[in-house]
Design a protein around this motif. Structure first.
Motif, PDB file in Angstrom:
ATOM      1  N   THR A   1       0.861  -1.124  -0.025  1.00 30.37           N
ATOM      2  CA  THR A   1       0.029   0.013   0.155  1.00 30.37           C
ATOM      3  C   THR A   1       0.768   1.370  -0.182  1.00 30.37           C
ATOM      4  OG1 THR A   1      -0.038   0.068   2.564  1.00 30.37           O
ATOM      5  CG2 THR A   1      -1.591  -1.192   1.234  1.00 30.37           C
TER       6      THR A   1
ATOM      7  N   THR B   1      -0.310  -5.025  -5.122  1.00 29.76           N
ATOM      8  CA  THR B   1      -0.553  -3.914  -4.627  1.00 29.76           C
ATOM      9  C   THR B   1      -1.834  -3.309  -4.572  1.00 29.76           C
ATOM     10  OG1 THR B   1      -0.236  -2.534  -6.561  1.00 29.76           O
ATOM     11  CG2 THR B   1       1.597  -3.316  -5.784  1.00 29.76           C
ATOM     12  N   ASP B   2      -2.217  -2.225  -3.927  1.00 31.88           N
ATOM     13  CA  ASP B   2      -3.467  -1.539  -4.148  1.00 31.88           C
ATOM     14  C   ASP B   2      -3.804  -0.762  -5.145  1.00 31.88           C
ATOM     15  OD1 ASP B   2      -1.869   0.703  -3.473  1.00 31.88           O
ATOM     16  OD2 ASP B   2      -3.118   1.211  -1.418  1.00 31.88           O
TER      17      ASP B   2
ATOM     18  N   GLU C   1      -2.259   2.252  -5.816  1.00 32.03           N
ATOM     19  CA  GLU C   1      -2.732   3.647  -5.824  1.00 32.03           C
ATOM     20  C   GLU C   1      -1.542   4.538  -6.163  1.00 32.03           C
ATOM     21  OE1 GLU C   1      -5.341   5.112  -4.698  1.00 32.03           O
ATOM     22  OE2 GLU C   1      -6.487   3.271  -4.905  1.00 32.03           O
ATOM     23  N   ALA C   2      -0.279   4.116  -5.840  1.00 24.75           N
ATOM     24  CA  ALA C   2       0.836   5.137  -6.206  1.00 24.75           C
ATOM     25  C   ALA C   2       2.047   4.154  -6.477  1.00 24.75           C
ATOM     26  CB  ALA C   2       1.044   5.806  -5.205  1.00 24.75           C
TER      27      ALA C   2
END
Length: 307
Positions: free
Chosen positions: A132, A199-200, A202-203
């Motif tokens: 995350t 992974t989520d 997001e970045a």
């Protein structure tokens, strides 16, 4: 309850009976109190006529043992030996199956099966905990440096804090279908599969150059551990060992106890049979590029392997 600083002798003394191990396993399976596996009723009758206790639901009369639904289900090996194996695998250096068989006094096949089932539980823990925040993904390889054909391609991902230090790490083998055999590099689809699965989303920053300085030491640590403890690992079972390494590392980064988490996942993960654990899986067998080779990707050059 399970201090990580215990010596093996002290741990073995604390869990020197089937009853002591069964009680600890009960707490790990039902930390909020017993729940029937069939109807979720909270009350049970305790049956003590067998080696391990049985719990009979007061509502539906379903009976379950303390090892049912765990990686230990169906095993005739004493719980004391299972607990000793869990403790030894939770140590920073881990342990090989040959050494484990000597320490807990079982056959090599039994020791290998116990260790492999424990690693299966740790793989379930890894799948349940995606990277995350700010994530960096880099390609690396594992194998003998001087022979590119003996190297295995890997992807390493790390969640980085504001100081660019890793807070969580995953190391994964790409699926062979995500590898370009002609150019001998991991396809963009392989990197994207890592991002999607681990992974989520997001970045995420994918490396197009030198391995991130915070991840480079981890690469060498896992390589040294695999070579020193196991004298090297082949492609078929490599992922299980990578997940074991990351499980311990991530708990260390979080300053969390290792054994209690390991016991929890062993208690909530259903068992796998020997046939399932040893079945063949597709592995990459083509030779691999020498370190420093480059391949075009989206108009930019991506260094595949870095020392």
């Amino acid at each position: 309850m399970f201090p990580d600083h215990l010596t093996f002798e002290a741990f073995s003394q604390q869990f020197n009976s089937e009853q002591a191990c069964a009680e600890a396993l009960f707490e790990a399976r039902w930390p909020d109190g017993f729940r029937c596996l069939t109807c979720r009723h909270p009350h049970f009758y305790l049956i003590l006529t067998r080696r391990l206790p049985l719990y009979e639901c007061c509502s539906c009369r379903h009976q379950t043992s303390v090892i049912a639904g765990t990686i230990m289900e169906g095993s005739s090996t004493l719980l004391t030996r299972w607990f000793q194996a869990m403790f030894l695998i939770s140590r920073p250096s881990g342990i090989s199956a040959s050494r484990l068989s000597q320490v807990i006094q079982v056959t090599y096949k039994t020791a290998w099966l116990i260790a492999r089932k424990i690693r299966h539980a740790l793989q379930q823990a890894d799948e349940a905990d995606p990277l995350t925040g700010v994530v960096r993904v880099d390609p690396i390889s594992y194998g003998y440096t001087y022979y590119s054909e003996a190297q295995q391609p890997l992807l390493i991902g790390g969640s980085l804090d504001e100081r660019d230090e890793p807070q969580q790490v995953k190391i994964k083998q790409p699926d062979p279908s995500h590898v370009n055999n002609a150019l001998r590099w991991i396809e963009k689809s392989g990197v994207q599969a890592f991002v999607n699965d681990h992974t989520d989303g997001e970045a995420v920053t994918v490396s197009r150059g030198k391995l991130h300085p915070a991840l480079n030491p981890i690469k060498w640590k896992v390589t040294a551990w695999l070579n020193n403890t196991f004298q090297g690992i082949g492609a078929k079972h490599l992922q299980a060992y990578l997940d074991e390494f990351c499980f311990r590392l991530n708990l260390k980064l979080r300053h969390a106890p290792v054994f209690s988490q390991l016991l929890h996942w062993c208690a909530v993960t259903p068992t796998l049979t020997y046939k399932d654990l040893t079945r063949s899986k597709p592995v990459l067998t083509v030779p691999w590029v020498v370190w420093g080779s480059k391949a075009k990707w989206k108009g930019k050059y991506l260094t595949l392997w870095n020392a």
